[in-house]
Scaffold this motif. Structure first.
Motif, PDB file in Angstrom:
ATOM      1  N   UNK A  56       5.333   5.081  -7.607  1.00 20.99           N
ATOM      2  CA  UNK A  56       6.407   5.751  -6.589  1.00 20.99           C
ATOM      3  C   UNK A  56       5.902   5.541  -5.083  1.00 20.99           C
ATOM      4  N   UNK A  57       7.110   5.321  -4.365  1.00 16.07           N
ATOM      5  CA  UNK A  57       7.046   5.181  -3.022  1.00 16.07           C
ATOM      6  C   UNK A  57       7.858   6.265  -2.428  1.00 16.07           C
ATOM      7  N   UNK A  58       7.235   7.058  -1.582  1.00 14.96           N
ATOM      8  CA  UNK A  58       8.036   8.087  -0.779  1.00 14.96           C
ATOM      9  C   UNK A  58       8.706   7.336   0.514  1.00 14.96           C
TER      10      UNK A  58
ATOM     11  N   UNK B  23       0.571  -1.189  -0.108  1.00 10.79           N
ATOM     12  CA  UNK B  23       0.060   0.058   0.006  1.00 10.79           C
ATOM     13  C   UNK B  23       0.864   1.116   0.062  1.00 10.79           C
ATOM     14  N   UNK B  24       2.209   1.228   0.355  1.00  8.41           N
ATOM     15  CA  UNK B  24       2.861   2.455   0.341  1.00  8.41           C
ATOM     16  C   UNK B  24       3.099   2.966  -1.152  1.00  8.41           C
ATOM     17  N   UNK B  25       3.104   2.012  -2.255  1.00  3.59           N
ATOM     18  CA  UNK B  25       3.100   2.385  -3.514  1.00  3.59           C
ATOM     19  C   UNK B  25       1.952   3.033  -4.027  1.00  3.59           C
ATOM     20  N   UNK B  26       2.275   4.287  -4.520  1.00  4.58           N
ATOM     21  CA  UNK B  26       1.444   5.124  -5.325  1.00  4.58           C
ATOM     22  C   UNK B  26       1.425   5.123  -6.740  1.00  4.58           C
ATOM     23  N   UNK B  27       0.466   4.535  -7.433  1.00  3.27           N
ATOM     24  CA  UNK B  27       0.422   4.421  -8.970  1.00  3.27           C
ATOM     25  C   UNK B  27       0.270   6.027  -9.490  1.00  3.27           C
ATOM     26  N   UNK B  28       1.106   6.250 -10.570  1.00  5.85           N
ATOM     27  CA  UNK B  28       1.208   7.503 -11.097  1.00  5.85           C
ATOM     28  C   UNK B  28       0.364   7.563 -12.390  1.00  5.85           C
ATOM     29  N   UNK B  29      -0.006   6.560 -12.921  1.00 10.08           N
ATOM     30  CA  UNK B  29      -0.528   6.482 -14.302  1.00 10.08           C
ATOM     31  C   UNK B  29      -1.594   5.193 -14.389  1.00 10.08           C
TER      32      UNK B  29
END
Length: 317
Positions: A313-315, A122-128
């Motif tokens: 992306x993962x912050x 869940x830490x990963x944020x899809x950008x597309x």
């Protein structure tokens, strides 16, 4: 699980009188209070972690059961395990006294591991989103970027355009400081492009090249000598580590002043920006920004076509 029970079975094959016969079955009793404890074996003794101990008859009860009985769904001596163990572990309801402590501990560990893995995913944020360019904005020539077969196609009618990740923002862009960025990329022959980090929308020349931040080079052309994976004009590769005509993964990690680039899990750049780094006048802005910056995809020129997908992306702290 059977191996655990068999081990417990061997340890309990002698009853209290020393006879090598299974102990008589002890009727199951409901726990008197919600259980929040688990038992660990330590130097041959039971050490309690929590509030309530299991009766000493627990091991005898389990040891009296055969593997066949345990595997039988219709066995009256053992509750059906499917769907039952997680509910008694995770709820505060009363539980049978016949559950082996070691089995409880293993189920708990498995639950914790699954929870941790889910949290990491869940830490990963899809950008597309694979459907349209929602969350993206071109600084010029928006027609340079289209969605084709679930990918972002970058092909500029003139040199050059950049597609910025803006998220839900009406103005500006989303800024990223420390992060792991991943994208899957493929190139047409003789194509040039790049992924920019820690950048903004300012440009430095008539060709509208970005003035700030770093570029991770993507290049299948013979003309351009800085090959795919280069940290452009900072750490340059003279040979491409991948076949750009096939899909390959780019992973860019930024942690404070440290930048790494991986292509298909192979590290190709490991760079730490020195204090008070100096750049040539034409690339004076090629530095990390202490507040972070934008992520942008480049459409370099009319002869270059590249495709991007699986962008996420993962912050990092």
């Amino acid at each position: 699980m059977f191996a655990i029970v068999q081990s417990l079975q061997k340890s309990g094959q002698s009853n209290d009188n020393g006879n090598k016969h299974p102990s008589p079955a002890v009727p199951m009793k409901k726990a008197q209070a919600p259980q929040a404890a688990c038992t660990a074996l330590h130097h041959g003794r039971k050490t309690m972690i929590g509030t309530a101990a299991r009766p000493a008859t627990t091991l005898k009860r389990i040891s009296a059961l055969s593997p066949k009985a345990l595997s039988s769904r219709s066995s009256p001596s053992w509750p059906k395990l499917s769907g039952w163990l997680p509910s008694f572990i995770l709820s505060n309801s009363a539980t049978p006294a016949t559950v082996p402590p070691m089995l409880k501990t293993l189920v708990l560990l498995g639950t914790f591991a699954l929870t941790a893995a889910t949290a990491m995913a869940q830490d990963w944020e899809p950008l597309f989103n694979g459907k349209d360019l929602s969350g993206w904005k071109a600084n010029t020539m928006p027609e340079a970027f289209t969605v084709v077969d679930g990918t972002i196609r970058a092909h500029a009618p003139a040199e050059s355009a950049h597609l910025f990740y803006v998220g839900d923002q009406k103005e500006g862009f989303v800024s990223f400081k420390n992060f792991i960025l991943e994208a899957t990329v493929r190139s047409e022959p003789e194509a040039n492009s790049g992924i920019f980090i820690h950048t903004d929308m300012s440009t430095r020349d008539k060709a509208l090249h970005l003035a700030k931040g770093y570029e991770i080079q993507l290049n299948s052309s013979e003309k351009e000598k800085r090959k795919t994976g280069s940290l452009y004009a900072i750490v340059d590769l003279d040979k491409s580590p991948v076949d750009e005509s096939k899909w390959f993964q780019v992973r860019i990690t930024v942690q404070d002043k440290h930048i790494t680039v991986h292509l298909n899990d192979q590290k190709v750049v490991d760079y730490t920006e020195e204090k008070d780094a100096k750049r040539p006048p034409e690339r004076a802005g090629r530095l990390l920004n202490e507040n972070g910056g934008a992520i942008a995809l480049q459409a370099h020129d009319p002869k270059s076509t590249l495709y991007f997908k699986d962008i996420r992306i993962k912050r990092l702290p």
